[in-house]
Design an enzyme around this catalytic site. Sequence first.
Site, PDB file in Angstrom:
ATOM      1  N   ASP A   1      63.292 -70.964  63.145  1.00  0.00           N
ATOM      2  CA  ASP A   1      62.200 -71.551  62.359  1.00  0.00           C
ATOM      3  C   ASP A   1      61.511 -70.439  61.567  1.00  0.00           C
ATOM      4  OD1 ASP A   1      60.453 -73.537  61.454  1.00  0.00           O
ATOM      5  OD2 ASP A   1      58.982 -73.039  63.008  1.00  0.00           O
TER       6      ASP A   1
ATOM      7  N   ASP B   1     103.902 -24.805  63.988  1.00  0.00           N
ATOM      8  CA  ASP B   1     103.523 -26.078  63.353  1.00  0.00           C
ATOM      9  C   ASP B   1     104.177 -26.219  61.980  1.00  0.00           C
ATOM     10  OD1 ASP B   1     102.018 -26.716  65.546  1.00  0.00           O
ATOM     11  OD2 ASP B   1     100.082 -26.286  64.614  1.00  0.00           O
TER      12      ASP B   1
ATOM     13  N   GLU C   1     109.309 -29.950  70.472  1.00  0.00           N
ATOM     14  CA  GLU C   1     110.225 -29.704  69.347  1.00  0.00           C
ATOM     15  C   GLU C   1     111.394 -30.684  69.348  1.00  0.00           C
ATOM     16  OE1 GLU C   1     111.511 -26.848  72.679  1.00  0.00           O
ATOM     17  OE2 GLU C   1     109.689 -27.834  71.978  1.00  0.00           O
TER      18      GLU C   1
ATOM     19  N   ASN D   1     107.136 -19.641  68.356  1.00  0.00           N
ATOM     20  CA  ASN D   1     105.725 -19.608  68.742  1.00  0.00           C
ATOM     21  C   ASN D   1     105.320 -18.239  69.284  1.00  0.00           C
ATOM     22  OD1 ASN D   1     104.834 -22.202  68.061  1.00  0.00           O
ATOM     23  ND2 ASN D   1     105.629 -23.081  69.957  1.00  0.00           N
TER      24      ASN D   1
END
Length: 456
Positions: free
Chosen positions: A53, A347, A373, A338
């Site tokens: 309302d 990477d 890998e 690595n």
Amino acid sequence: MTARILVVDDIPANVKLLEARLVAEYFDVLTAGDGYQALAICERNQVDLVLLDIMMPGMDGFEVCERLKANPKTSHIPVVMVTALDQPTDRVRGLKAGADDFLTKPVNDLQLISRVKSLLRLKTLSDELRIRAETAHTMGIDELLRSGEGRGDEAGQVLLVDGRANSQERIIKALKPVADVSAISDPQGALFEASENPFELVIVNANFDDYDPLRLCSQLRSLERTRFLPILIITEQGDDDMVIRALELGVNDYIVRPVDPNELVARSLTQMRRKRYNDRLRASVKQTIELAVTDPLTGLSNRRYLDNHLSTLFNRSMARGRPLSVLITDIDRFKQVNDTYGHDAGDDVLREFASRIRSTVRGADLACRYGGEEFVVVMPDTSPEIAAAVAERLRSAVETVPFLLKSSGQELSVTASFGISSRISSVITPGQLMKQADLALYEAKTGGRNRVVAAA
């Protein structure tokens, strides 16, 4: 359809009347006698829709609606203002406060229930999208809401379907400040336009002499490309039957003639904002799915996707009697890369290795990073002989061209070993197929590396 609806009114008789109507439709009903109580209930409980309302002491319905829509926890709850006020300016103010609809007392029972059900269907969709986005933690709902509102100043793209040139002109003029309107008088042509262009709202003016506008609305809801496109229909004053049928068909909103320009703008903006918000949610869900099945380093599919999709491809191969081959490859002596050049160099090698896989296999093949890998390529409709040729081509592509280490600018010679297997009568599960390829890879590694070995 079941849902929890909050009825807010300071007059107990009005509350009881609406509660009785909704309970008869099997809705769960909560009640509040003022705005403060309503806000507290929405904060603490799951509420699917608010019937609000306007004329209440302390805090009127406009302020209650504004607060609900400003709170990220409650902004998604549809709000229908139910009031004795019947001036266009009141409707516009309510819509600008964030209300999803505005019904005037005394409320027509069928119209009320149709509107409630229509809004609840829409909320169900929005809730599902929100929950998926939140569960995936791609972004918080606050960010989603801010992102959706960020386009609020951009002109919307609206398709107007109207059989009369003079009313087209009036509607285009009214919406000019907020939308670019494309008008068309041919309903079937409109269906094509809506499916081929990025509209954010379709306005259907029910003023055709020899065409049922609800047919177009139904067709728009049936097509995949337009299923979620908001529809606003313009009807004659008192044509409750058309309004009810339109809402049952999935039309989002309606407005009656004579059209008040301010109300038309407010209702159109509401629908376009909602579309942008839901589009943002769908994009978030799509992004979530992509992130869940994609390896972030290489961009290939990840092991989770392979585990699920390999079963589908294997079962399809069995059902159709078509060959299926699997290739598993492992970069030789990757640990030395690595250890010698660092993980950034590693990477770089993995990314370039993935790129060479993509350039060698077909679009129909499924290329995945299996872990570390190790990579897997699933080749549908591929015989052992062709799979061996693909593996040899990839082996040569890896060995022949040195890998550039972006981190240092050095070039590095890389080789890889390959094991392949194909579905034969003795292989009855995807796991067996992968095991055979893995054993072949092991043989390639122990047999001198930089080789292709096919499972016996």
